[in-house]
Design an enzyme around this catalytic site. Structure first.
Site, short mmCIF file in Angstrom:
data_model
loop_
_atom_site.label_atom_id
_atom_site.label_comp_id
_atom_site.label_asym_id
_atom_site.label_seq_id
_atom_site.Cartn_x
_atom_site.Cartn_y
_atom_site.Cartn_z
N GLU A 28 0.80 -1.22 0.00
CA GLU A 28 0.00 0.00 0.00
C GLU A 28 0.83 1.26 0.00
O GLU A 28 1.97 1.27 0.46
CB GLU A 28 -0.84 0.04 1.28
CG GLU A 28 -1.89 -1.01 1.29
CD GLU A 28 -2.52 -1.14 2.67
OE1 GLU A 28 -2.68 -0.11 3.35
OE2 GLU A 28 -2.84 -2.27 3.03
N CYS A 39 5.38 -7.43 7.34
CA CYS A 39 6.37 -6.94 8.31
C CYS A 39 6.55 -8.04 9.35
O CYS A 39 5.63 -8.79 9.64
CB CYS A 39 5.83 -5.68 8.98
SG CYS A 39 7.00 -4.93 10.15
N GLY A 59 5.95 -2.47 6.52
CA GLY A 59 7.34 -2.88 6.58
C GLY A 59 8.17 -2.05 7.53
O GLY A 59 7.78 -0.95 7.93
N GLU A 60 9.31 -2.62 7.92
CA GLU A 60 10.26 -1.93 8.79
C GLU A 60 11.46 -1.55 7.92
O GLU A 60 12.25 -2.43 7.53
CB GLU A 60 10.65 -2.85 9.96
CG GLU A 60 11.86 -2.40 10.76
CD GLU A 60 11.78 -0.95 11.24
OE1 GLU A 60 10.76 -0.55 11.83
OE2 GLU A 60 12.75 -0.21 11.01
N SER A 85 10.62 6.00 9.18
CA SER A 85 10.07 5.64 10.49
C SER A 85 10.51 4.23 10.87
O SER A 85 10.42 3.30 10.09
CB SER A 85 8.54 5.71 10.42
OG SER A 85 7.99 5.41 11.68
N SER A 92 8.97 5.03 16.35
CA SER A 92 7.69 4.64 16.93
C SER A 92 7.93 4.26 18.38
O SER A 92 8.47 3.20 18.67
CB SER A 92 7.12 3.44 16.15
OG SER A 92 6.95 3.82 14.81
N HIS A 105 5.47 4.97 21.25
CA HIS A 105 4.18 4.44 21.70
C HIS A 105 4.10 4.09 23.18
O HIS A 105 3.16 3.41 23.60
CB HIS A 105 3.76 3.22 20.88
CG HIS A 105 3.70 3.45 19.39
ND1 HIS A 105 3.23 4.62 18.84
CD2 HIS A 105 4.06 2.66 18.35
CE1 HIS A 105 3.29 4.53 17.52
NE2 HIS A 105 3.80 3.36 17.19
N CYS A 153 -1.88 1.49 8.27
CA CYS A 153 -0.96 0.54 7.64
C CYS A 153 -1.55 -0.84 7.43
O CYS A 153 -1.98 -1.49 8.35
CB CYS A 153 0.24 0.32 8.56
SG CYS A 153 1.29 1.69 8.65
#
Ligand code: SAH
Length: 350
Positions: free
Chosen positions: A89, A109, A158-159, A190, A213, A215, A332
């Site tokens: 995406e 991911c 994805g990372e 990111s 990230s 969080h 995502c």
């Protein structure tokens, strides 16, 4: 089939030589690819050459297979199809300073964050640098004539630091003359916090904005939603961030998704502020985008405001991220997942 999209002009020149073609074709092909043309459209190449290349190489490895346009704002969500049948995406957002494209860096991911749809089925494979560029070329074709992509954020599926070499090669392509003309100052990457790779990135000396990230205000809470927090403690992540600021002179952005009952209390904001004190940084508060398969709750507008006000009172620069494309599976991995499930359901019916 050789994917030409990830090649620099010098590599394309070598490729042309190997194929027994005049070397100057290399730069021509590079220009065409970055303009979004497929071999058919490379009109200053002899017809026979275009035909030959079509048999042995790929110029545009990504195509738009589905698209949702938001009714609420100018956001467009793309489902990009890859040559092997996988899809990823991307989200195109219209800000006052131009178009920003959020791209994916992997199919799926493997980081396993509890709130994220991209990771539900693990990682299928890395995207190539040419495929990452291909996402931009698709969006530019979509905007044809009207405008083009000015900013890129690596915040789709994805990372990116788990696909380090391809991402670095992608960055090199962005900087090439005659390319898509996106300076690395207009690029954000990111990460969920792969500490050794954050140090590597700092050494590259690129003016890329690093987003992390977070969080959570501490390891205990972070470990509840992010498995990677068990590998790299928050102190190490923050030390890697300080190093990034020192090496690049750029402030780090922290992503903080507010999850009901998990990380959104006043005391969490106070703890977060104390850990970030003195760092050149900015906190981006994201109200959780609820994912059907994940049983996590979002928060009220009041909770967001209270968290934001507390950070500001404690002199931590923070904003609430504008939610864009909320009506088009903006989070995502959600659109890809819906499409995959619909395909599976169709397969079962057939
Ligand atoms: N792997 C990278 C980049 C991809 S995700 C990373 O972890 O940073 C981009 C951002 O969206 C990350 O901050 C991620 O944690 C966040 N995110 C994922 N799912 C979300 C959801 N359902 N609601 C809010 N933010 C989410």
């Amino acid at each position: 089939m050789t994917e030409l999209t990830g090649m620099t002009p010098a590599e394309l020149t070598d490729y042309c030589r190997e194929q027994g073609l005049p070397a100057f074709r290399g730069r021509q092909i590079f220009r065409w690819i970055h303009q979004g043309a497929d071999f058919d459209g490379m009109t200053n190449l002899p017809l026979a050459l275009r035909e030959k290349l079509r048999q042995i190489a790929v110029a545009q490895p990504v195509e738009i297979v589905d698209r949702r346009e938001s009714r609420l704002d100018d956001t467009v969500k793309f489902l990009f199809g890859l040559k092997d049948g996988n899809c990823v995406e991307g989200v195109l957002m219209h800000y006052h300073h131009g178009y920003t494209l959020c791209i994916s860096t992997q199919v799926g991911c493997r980081m396993g964050c509890a709130f994220c749809a991209s990771t539900l089925d693990g990682c299928v494979r890395n995207l190539t640098s040419g495929e990452m560029l291909g996402e931009i070329l698709c969006a530019n074709r979509f905007l044809a004539g009207r405008d083009r992509v000015h900013n890129v954020v690596l915040m789709g599926s994805g990372e990116p630091l788990d696909n380090y070499d391809n991402v670095m090669r992608f960055f090199r392509l962005l900087r090439e003359e005659d390319g898509v003309n996106i300076g690395l100052r207009n690029v954000s990457l990111s990460t969920c916090g792969l500490v050794p790779r954050m140090y590597d990135l700092a050494e590259e000396g690129l003016p890329v904005t690093l987003s992390v990230s977070l969080h959570a205000p501490n390891d205990e809470i972070r470990q509840k939603t992010m498995p990677i927090a068990k590998v790299y403690p928050m102190d190490d992540v923050l030390a890697a961030c300080r190093n990034y600021v020192e090496k690049t002179g750029r402030r780090v952005i922290f992503e903080y998704a507010l999850v009901g009952g998990v990380n959104c209390e006043e005391q969490h904001a106070v703890e977060l502020a104390s850990r970030l004190r003195g760092m050149q940084c900015h906190v981006n508060l994201i109200p959780l985008n609820a994912v059907e398969e994940r049983h996590l709750k979002g928060v009220s507008e009041q909770t967001v405001t209270r968290f934001l006000n507390t950070l500001e009172r404690l002199h931590i620069s923070a904003t609430r991220r504008r939610e864009m494309g909320d009506d088009i599976e903006g989070a995502c991995g959600q659109l890809r997942r819906k499409t995959m499930m619909a395909q599976e359901a169709d397969g079962e019916k057939a």
